[in-house]
Design an enzyme around this catalytic site. Sequence first.
Site, mmCIF file in Angstrom:
data_model
loop_
_atom_site.group_PDB
_atom_site.id
_atom_site.type_symbol
_atom_site.label_atom_id
_atom_site.label_comp_id
_atom_site.label_asym_id
_atom_site.label_seq_id
_atom_site.Cartn_x
_atom_site.Cartn_y
_atom_site.Cartn_z
ATOM 1 N N LYS A 15 83.613 9.311 -117.340
ATOM 2 C CA LYS A 15 85.254 9.263 -117.216
ATOM 3 C C LYS A 15 85.409 9.767 -115.804
ATOM 4 O O LYS A 15 86.481 8.876 -115.039
ATOM 5 C CB LYS A 15 85.879 9.981 -118.195
ATOM 6 C CG LYS A 15 85.460 9.785 -119.888
ATOM 7 C CD LYS A 15 86.325 10.450 -120.711
ATOM 8 C CE LYS A 15 85.771 11.996 -120.839
ATOM 9 N NZ LYS A 15 84.713 12.366 -121.153
ATOM 10 N N ARG A 90 91.813 15.302 -126.134
ATOM 11 C CA ARG A 90 90.568 15.423 -127.023
ATOM 12 C C ARG A 90 90.829 15.661 -128.316
ATOM 13 O O ARG A 90 89.695 16.030 -128.893
ATOM 14 C CB ARG A 90 89.980 16.595 -126.082
ATOM 15 C CG ARG A 90 88.943 16.374 -124.923
ATOM 16 C CD ARG A 90 88.140 17.416 -124.528
ATOM 17 N NE ARG A 90 87.042 17.184 -123.822
ATOM 18 C CZ ARG A 90 86.761 17.207 -122.427
ATOM 19 N NH1 ARG A 90 87.820 17.107 -121.631
ATOM 20 N NH2 ARG A 90 85.702 17.136 -122.003
ATOM 21 N N ARG A 129 73.133 16.321 -114.242
ATOM 22 C CA ARG A 129 74.347 15.956 -113.438
ATOM 23 C C ARG A 129 74.433 17.141 -112.255
ATOM 24 O O ARG A 129 74.222 18.256 -112.535
ATOM 25 C CB ARG A 129 75.687 16.049 -114.461
ATOM 26 C CG ARG A 129 76.770 16.119 -113.767
ATOM 27 C CD ARG A 129 77.704 15.604 -114.325
ATOM 28 N NE ARG A 129 78.542 16.637 -115.618
ATOM 29 C CZ ARG A 129 79.602 16.462 -116.195
ATOM 30 N NH1 ARG A 129 80.117 15.379 -116.498
ATOM 31 N NH2 ARG A 129 79.694 17.356 -117.098
ATOM 32 N N ARG A 162 76.533 22.224 -113.094
ATOM 33 C CA ARG A 162 77.749 22.774 -113.866
ATOM 34 C C ARG A 162 77.317 23.694 -114.946
ATOM 35 O O ARG A 162 76.437 23.374 -115.564
ATOM 36 C CB ARG A 162 78.823 21.819 -114.525
ATOM 37 C CG ARG A 162 79.931 21.472 -113.620
ATOM 38 C CD ARG A 162 80.646 20.099 -114.418
ATOM 39 N NE ARG A 162 80.929 20.606 -115.624
ATOM 40 C CZ ARG A 162 81.699 19.498 -116.268
ATOM 41 N NH1 ARG A 162 82.238 18.436 -115.598
ATOM 42 N NH2 ARG A 162 82.257 19.626 -117.504
ATOM 43 N N ARG A 173 78.773 20.523 -126.696
ATOM 44 C CA ARG A 173 79.995 19.685 -126.324
ATOM 45 C C ARG A 173 79.909 18.466 -126.994
ATOM 46 O O ARG A 173 81.003 17.515 -127.475
ATOM 47 C CB ARG A 173 80.158 19.400 -124.730
ATOM 48 C CG ARG A 173 80.439 20.902 -124.108
ATOM 49 C CD ARG A 173 80.131 20.839 -122.589
ATOM 50 N NE ARG A 173 80.469 19.829 -121.843
ATOM 51 C CZ ARG A 173 79.996 19.545 -120.862
ATOM 52 N NH1 ARG A 173 78.765 19.867 -120.501
ATOM 53 N NH2 ARG A 173 80.573 18.573 -119.961
HETATM 54 P P1 AMP Z 1 85.190 17.903 -118.516
HETATM 55 O O1 AMP Z 1 85.424 18.489 -117.117
HETATM 56 O O2 AMP Z 1 86.161 17.096 -119.011
HETATM 57 O O3 AMP Z 1 83.899 17.942 -119.010
HETATM 58 O O4 AMP Z 1 85.924 19.483 -119.523
HETATM 59 C C1 AMP Z 1 85.056 20.595 -119.231
HETATM 60 C C2 AMP Z 1 85.748 21.646 -120.356
HETATM 61 O O5 AMP Z 1 87.025 21.941 -119.976
HETATM 62 C C3 AMP Z 1 85.677 21.253 -121.749
HETATM 63 O O6 AMP Z 1 84.366 21.335 -122.390
HETATM 64 C C4 AMP Z 1 86.548 22.066 -122.269
HETATM 65 O O7 AMP Z 1 86.209 23.319 -122.550
HETATM 66 C C5 AMP Z 1 87.569 21.831 -121.057
HETATM 67 N N1 AMP Z 1 88.764 21.060 -121.780
HETATM 68 C C6 AMP Z 1 89.185 19.892 -120.842
HETATM 69 N N2 AMP Z 1 89.864 19.226 -121.159
HETATM 70 C C7 AMP Z 1 90.211 19.553 -122.248
HETATM 71 C C8 AMP Z 1 91.126 19.138 -123.280
HETATM 72 N N3 AMP Z 1 91.775 18.291 -123.057
HETATM 73 N N4 AMP Z 1 91.289 20.075 -124.401
HETATM 74 C C9 AMP Z 1 90.532 21.339 -124.586
HETATM 75 N N5 AMP Z 1 89.650 21.490 -123.691
HETATM 76 C C10 AMP Z 1 89.452 20.938 -122.553
#
Ligand code: AMP
Length: 227
Positions: A15, A90, A129, A162, A173
Amino acid sequence: MALRLILLGVPGSGKGTQGRRLHEHYGVPQIATGEMLREAARNGSPLGIKAMELMDQGMLVPDEVVIGIVKQRIQESDATAGFILDGFPRTIPQAEALDGMLAERSTPLDRALYLSAPIDVITLRLTTRMECPVCHRAYNAVEMKPRTEGRCDDDGTQLVGRADDDMEKVKRRIEIYFEETDVLKGYYADSSRLSEVDANRHPAEVFEDLIAILEKDSGSSEGSTKQ
Ligand code: AMP
């Protein structure tokens, strides 16, 4: 033409990478909630620090927090011509809140793009990653290796891992994705807004498919009163 998109897919499906390419192609902002939350934590905001505790465990941040962040962000002037939401929604309440926000402004969502990829590929991508701490470009050991090991292709910065990409957290996750997020495919398919793309390919090929879908949409909406 305005372009309002969301990118759906399990963590690691690409994404962020595709959002970045779409942003460069169409000029509308990529709104990545995960990155916004990490940025808030880096800046020491209480909300960011609290969110980071959950993120570090691979858990979701509460709906009302991310909904508030997105609501504010899409009202900024650079989002008038559209946006690419990466990592939001999400959950079903987040998707409903987004539809509500867009209905209020009479600016409906154009498309939900679902990036599909097998879980073993996803796991390998995530656990290898690396990311540039300056420009946030992502790399992995599968199909996105940096030209020089450990360095960003764009600015030469040392890449970093990360905190939520270790095996246990990656598993958590992915589990949460299937518990909370996968259902969104049905939500958007039911309203004929979903398109699926095979993301188990080189990012350039995936991107070509995304563009083809969006060009087709824009062709079929020619002459409509889309804002
Ligand atoms: P990402 O960078 O998209 O993988 O997001 C990293 C983390 O941010 C996720 O594992 C969640 O803990 C939090 N997060 C990001 N977007 C959301 C969302 N829309 N709803 C809830 N938690 C989020």
